[in-house]
Write a protein that holds these residues in place. Structure first.
Motif, mmCIF file in Angstrom:
data_model
loop_
_atom_site.group_PDB
_atom_site.id
_atom_site.type_symbol
_atom_site.label_atom_id
_atom_site.label_comp_id
_atom_site.label_asym_id
_atom_site.label_seq_id
_atom_site.Cartn_x
_atom_site.Cartn_y
_atom_site.Cartn_z
ATOM 1 N N ILE A 106 -13.469 -29.041 5.910
ATOM 2 C CA ILE A 106 -12.665 -28.245 6.851
ATOM 3 C C ILE A 106 -13.441 -27.042 7.378
ATOM 4 O O ILE A 106 -13.084 -26.477 8.405
ATOM 5 C CB ILE A 106 -11.331 -27.766 6.227
ATOM 6 N N ILE A 107 -14.511 -26.630 6.686
ATOM 7 C CA ILE A 107 -15.265 -25.471 7.148
ATOM 8 C C ILE A 107 -16.204 -25.888 8.276
ATOM 9 O O ILE A 107 -16.619 -27.048 8.367
ATOM 10 C CB ILE A 107 -16.038 -24.775 6.010
ATOM 11 N N ASN A 108 -16.542 -24.943 9.159
ATOM 12 C CA ASN A 108 -17.368 -25.283 10.316
ATOM 13 C C ASN A 108 -18.840 -25.474 9.921
ATOM 14 O O ASN A 108 -19.242 -25.192 8.787
ATOM 15 C CB ASN A 108 -17.222 -24.224 11.420
ATOM 16 N N ALA A 111 -20.816 -22.462 8.463
ATOM 17 C CA ALA A 111 -20.508 -22.189 7.053
ATOM 18 C C ALA A 111 -21.208 -23.204 6.147
ATOM 19 O O ALA A 111 -21.733 -22.848 5.086
ATOM 20 C CB ALA A 111 -19.002 -22.224 6.825
ATOM 21 N N LYS A 112 -21.245 -24.461 6.577
ATOM 22 C CA LYS A 112 -21.941 -25.491 5.784
ATOM 23 C C LYS A 112 -23.437 -25.188 5.694
ATOM 24 O O LYS A 112 -24.053 -25.370 4.637
ATOM 25 C CB LYS A 112 -21.718 -26.867 6.412
ATOM 26 N N SER A 133 -11.886 -30.307 0.089
ATOM 27 C CA SER A 133 -11.616 -29.728 1.413
ATOM 28 C C SER A 133 -12.872 -29.160 2.075
ATOM 29 O O SER A 133 -12.781 -28.453 3.076
ATOM 30 C CB SER A 133 -10.560 -28.613 1.286
ATOM 31 N N TYR A 134 -14.033 -29.465 1.512
ATOM 32 C CA TYR A 134 -15.297 -28.905 2.026
ATOM 33 C C TYR A 134 -15.489 -29.160 3.522
ATOM 34 O O TYR A 134 -16.019 -28.316 4.243
ATOM 35 C CB TYR A 134 -16.473 -29.498 1.240
ATOM 36 N N PHE A 169 -13.194 -20.671 0.894
ATOM 37 C CA PHE A 169 -14.642 -20.855 1.011
ATOM 38 C C PHE A 169 -15.336 -19.543 1.388
ATOM 39 O O PHE A 169 -16.424 -19.246 0.889
ATOM 40 C CB PHE A 169 -14.966 -21.941 2.041
ATOM 41 N N THR A 219 -8.117 -24.062 1.748
ATOM 42 C CA THR A 219 -8.209 -23.298 2.994
ATOM 43 C C THR A 219 -9.622 -22.770 3.232
ATOM 44 O O THR A 219 -10.421 -22.631 2.306
ATOM 45 C CB THR A 219 -7.241 -22.103 2.964
ATOM 46 N N LYS A 220 -9.905 -22.430 4.495
ATOM 47 C CA LYS A 220 -11.200 -21.844 4.857
ATOM 48 C C LYS A 220 -11.373 -20.479 4.195
ATOM 49 O O LYS A 220 -12.495 -20.085 3.876
ATOM 50 C CB LYS A 220 -11.307 -21.692 6.375
ATOM 51 N N ASN A 221 -10.269 -19.753 4.007
ATOM 52 C CA ASN A 221 -10.349 -18.436 3.369
ATOM 53 C C ASN A 221 -10.946 -18.521 1.966
ATOM 54 O O ASN A 221 -11.676 -17.627 1.537
ATOM 55 C CB ASN A 221 -8.954 -17.790 3.291
#
Length: 490
Positions: free
Chosen positions: A336-338, A341-342, A333-334, A302, A298-300
């Motif tokens: 999935i973050i916007n 965030a990357k 799942s890297y 990260f 999940t994004k949470n």
């Protein structure tokens, strides 16, 4: 295409089954092929999907009708989906909505005893989970049914409960409105956030007043979240530690509904507050203890890892920071973050590279390419502009590129005059002046220590500002200055 992708994402997040139920893709028809293509990444846009399925473009009427049918089925699926058991509160909330709709249908068909029976089920769930708005609707159905039945005793008993619930729901709505008002302003520009600071004490005072009038989960939640927003903005992170610890204790004592309170949100804020109060060892202990609360897909997760990583950097535990960075970069799942965030993780990687480039996780990182390609963030949003400017300066400093550094000095001077005029920017301003000193003193470590002593001491004495204004210090300025001096010729 974007709407279908978003619906599939929601279904994936809340469903207890696979991303797309077999009933949607069991046939080999075009609907199933479209869904499979989207879920497997074969179709990234309408052009690709239309070309593959119809040999035409997205303006083809057949493709438009296909999309319409698929979206309709996905929306219908949301109404009947079996929600993941981890989302108990959402499960129960959707159950209340479903039962209320059934009770209303039964009532319209004059089946009053049956509608009362279903409404009672809603009442039972709503009381356990403190869904007071659904509780109010269930009472309304019962009152209407008792009215038509002429059951005066039951009518009067329910009417009394309804009146109390209505009063409570009205207070909840006021509390929610106040929280939303604060949050909406916070999501806007820096200028708007500064304006909000003047209003927040009044809003919080009113929320405290509502909490004293009536205690419910929704009222507590509005007060709790708005208080955290306020203390983040003004930099009172010790208060946030107290708030989050108190909330966790109240959950254990049964004073806050355990089914609805988000322990992950509470933990995230607890750890972030330890980072900002420089309580690094305690923060790292909490970060390790609560790590299992967050799902790595999940994004949470990260977002949680950002605070964990920064705690390790600030505590000078660079080996741990490299381990955490490896977990992030190797997470399947890297993607999935916007993009923002990357970019932050790239920035963190570059800072760790400056501190210690020998870590295995940094082997494939092209430091030079990153530095020369990185662009500054929007000037309207303070946060990482200074971090980027510092990193670029450090790159040229490490190279010993005097010409490049002289150009950077002029850029830093302009940036200070334009963007670092306020008192809350003092730490960034002081550190940028120290950076410029390295060039004017011809990279002489002893001279930089002596002439920079005044600025360095003031830097130590200046606290970090609140989140309304703060530029992020990926590595604390004090640590960076020592690293810079150590890298200079003696």
């Amino acid at each position: 295409m974007q709407e279908i992708q978003q619906l599939l994402k929601v279904l994936q997040n809340v469903s207890s089954k696979t991303i797309v139920d077999a009933s949607l893709i069991k046939n080999k028809g075009l609907e199933g092929l479209l869904l499979l293509g989207v879920t497997q990444g074969e179709f990234k846009n309408d052009k690709e999907a239309a070309c593959k399925l119809y040999g035409s473009d997205q303006s083809d009427v057949r493709y438009k009708m296909l999309k319409h049918r698929v979206k309709k089925k996905l929306y219908n699926k949301l109404l009947t989906i079996e929600i993941n058991s981890n989302l108990t509160a959402l499960q129960k909330e959707m159950e209340c909505v479903r039962l209320l709709n059934i009770a209303k249908v039964l009532f319209r068909q004059l089946e009053f005893p049956l509608s009362i029976s279903i409404a009672n089920k809603v009442i039972s769930i709503s009381q356990e989970y403190e869904f007071n708005e659904y509780l109010l609707q269930a009472y309304e159905i019962e009152l209407a049914a008792y009215t038509n039945q002429g059951s005066l005793k039951s009518f009067n008993e329910t009417r009394e409960k309804y009146a109390k619930c209505l009063s409570l729901v009205n207070l909840e709505k006021e509390a929610i409105d106040l929280h939303q008002l604060a949050k909406a302003h916070l999501r806007s520009t820096v200028k708007v956030r500064k304006t909000l600071l003047k209003e927040l004490p009044r809003i919080i005072a009113r929320l405290e007043g509502i909490l004293s009038e009536a205690y419910s989960f929704e009222i507590f939640l509005s007060y709790y979240r708005t208080s955290i927003l306020y203390y983040e903005l003004i930099g009172e992170f010790l208060q946030i530690i107290n708030i989050t610890k108190d909330a966790a204790n109240k959950v254990q004592e049964g004073k806050i509904n355990p089914f609805r309170f988000d322990l992950r949100f509470n933990t995230f804020n607890l750890i972030y507050a330890h980072l900002r109060t420089k309580s690094y060892s305690t923060g790292l202990m909490y970060a390790s203890d609560f790590y299992s609360l967050f799902d790595p897909t999940t994004k949470n997760w990260f977002a949680y890892m950002e605070n964990y990583f920064l705690l390790a950097l600030h505590a000078k535990q660079y080996e741990l920071a490299s381990v955490l960075l490896h977990r992030v970069r190797s997470n399947s799942s890297y993607n999935i973050i916007n993009n923002d965030a990357k970019e932050r993780w790239q920035l963190y990687t570059a800072y760790l590279y400056f501190v210690e480039p020998s870590f295995p996780v940094l082997e494939g990182f092209n430091y030079q390419k990153f530095i020369t390609s990185i662009t500054e963030y929007s000037k309207d949003k303070q946060g990482f502009n200074v971090a980027i400017l510092i990193l670029q300066f450090l790159y040229y400093l490490k190279k010993g590129d005097t010409e490049g550094l002289l150009y950077r000095i002029e850029s830093l001077k302009k940036y200070i005059l334009t963007h670092l005029k306020d008192t809350f920017s003092l730490r960034s301003k002081l550190f940028l002046k120290l950076l410029m000193l390295t060039v004017t003193e011809d990279y002489d470590e002893e001279s930089c220590r002596i002439k920079g002593a005044k600025h360095y001491q003031k830097l130590i004495e200046t606290p970090t500002p609140g989140d309304a204004y703060a530029e992020i210090e990926i590595v604390p300025y004090e640590h960076l200055w020592e690293l810079i001096l150590e890298s200079m010729p003696k």
